[in-house]
Enzyme design. Sequence first.
Site, PDB file in Angstrom:
ATOM      1  N   ASP A 226      -1.503   2.982 -11.444  1.00 56.70           N
ATOM      2  CA  ASP A 226      -2.131   1.917 -12.240  1.00 56.70           C
ATOM      3  C   ASP A 226      -2.139   2.238 -13.735  1.00 56.70           C
ATOM      4  O   ASP A 226      -3.062   1.849 -14.459  1.00 56.70           O
ATOM      5  CB  ASP A 226      -3.581   1.651 -11.767  1.00 56.70           C
ATOM      6  CG  ASP A 226      -3.648   1.271 -10.304  1.00 56.70           C
ATOM      7  OD1 ASP A 226      -2.708   0.629  -9.812  1.00 56.70           O
ATOM      8  OD2 ASP A 226      -4.644   1.620  -9.641  1.00 56.70           O
TER       9      ASP A 226
ATOM     10  N   ASN B 135       3.115  -4.921 -10.449  1.00 56.63           N
ATOM     11  CA  ASN B 135       2.016  -4.721  -9.500  1.00 56.63           C
ATOM     12  C   ASN B 135       0.825  -5.575  -9.904  1.00 56.63           C
ATOM     13  O   ASN B 135       0.588  -5.809 -11.086  1.00 56.63           O
ATOM     14  CB  ASN B 135       1.592  -3.248  -9.457  1.00 56.63           C
ATOM     15  CG  ASN B 135       0.521  -2.989  -8.406  1.00 56.63           C
ATOM     16  OD1 ASN B 135       0.652  -3.412  -7.263  1.00 56.63           O
ATOM     17  ND2 ASN B 135      -0.535  -2.300  -8.791  1.00 56.63           N
TER      18      ASN B 135
ATOM     19  N   HIS C  61      -3.263  -5.547  -9.541  1.00 60.26           N
ATOM     20  CA  HIS C  61      -4.400  -4.685  -9.185  1.00 60.26           C
ATOM     21  C   HIS C  61      -5.678  -5.508  -9.278  1.00 60.26           C
ATOM     22  O   HIS C  61      -5.895  -6.213 -10.271  1.00 60.26           O
ATOM     23  CB  HIS C  61      -4.482  -3.482 -10.131  1.00 60.26           C
ATOM     24  CG  HIS C  61      -5.600  -2.554  -9.795  1.00 60.26           C
ATOM     25  ND1 HIS C  61      -5.560  -1.701  -8.709  1.00 60.26           N
ATOM     26  CD2 HIS C  61      -6.817  -2.363 -10.374  1.00 60.26           C
ATOM     27  CE1 HIS C  61      -6.696  -1.023  -8.641  1.00 60.26           C
ATOM     28  NE2 HIS C  61      -7.467  -1.402  -9.641  1.00 60.26           N
TER      29      HIS C  61
ATOM     30  N   LEU D 129       0.807  -1.218   0.000  1.00 54.76           N
ATOM     31  CA  LEU D 129       0.000   0.000   0.000  1.00 54.76           C
ATOM     32  C   LEU D 129       0.840   1.268   0.000  1.00 54.76           C
ATOM     33  O   LEU D 129       0.310   2.372   0.167  1.00 54.76           O
ATOM     34  CB  LEU D 129      -0.945  -0.011   1.205  1.00 54.76           C
ATOM     35  CG  LEU D 129      -1.943  -1.179   1.242  1.00 54.76           C
ATOM     36  CD1 LEU D 129      -2.842  -1.075   2.462  1.00 54.76           C
ATOM     37  CD2 LEU D 129      -2.771  -1.237  -0.031  1.00 54.76           C
TER      38      LEU D 129
END
Length: 208
Positions: A151, A108, A110, A91
């Site tokens: 993102d 990452n 998501h 986070l």
Amino acid sequence: MLKLAVLVSGGGTNLQAIMDAIEDGTITDTEISVVISNNPNAYALERARKNGIDGICISPKAYETREQFNEALLAGIQSYQPDLVVLAGCLVVIPKIMVDAYPNRILNIHPALIPAFCGTGYYGLKVHEAVLARGAKITGATVHFVDDGTDTGPIILQKAVEVHQDDTPEVLQQRVMQEAEWVILPKAIDLIAKGKVQVEGGLVRIQE
């Protein structure tokens, strides 16, 4: 051998999925060099230690400024000389100095199908709450490289998951993890370990 630094903040279920995939051969020619948490109480650190992997905490609370923390985090990662940094339920906002140090080498996961339900404020249960509030019938997960945005980096793999009418955010979160996150994150790492992932013009090309 692909060396990983895995960044975590909580329970470490995605970390466990990576460790299991390395053990059963789903991920080939890869080892986890270190697990780093910003949270000293993260159970993910215990998972690492149980598997004989270095688990360390680098907390922003230990530093006077965010810049000092960012520099300490980067130095901690670099001390293990990883080939790939994996954000597995991390986070922490990844600072520009880290993106610059590891271009297209930070991964990452998501819990949605980017570009839907992503960006600032969309993390953890908040993603699944938004999916249900919108009445979406399909959600899923996305593995992507990290760039300077939130993102917005090149997408490597995505997997769709069906939303059920009686889902709660917690139930949907669990299904997305089991059916998508724990599948495509190990797969993406294995593709990188095999040298099959290339970024060209901001898009990922996967060699067959």
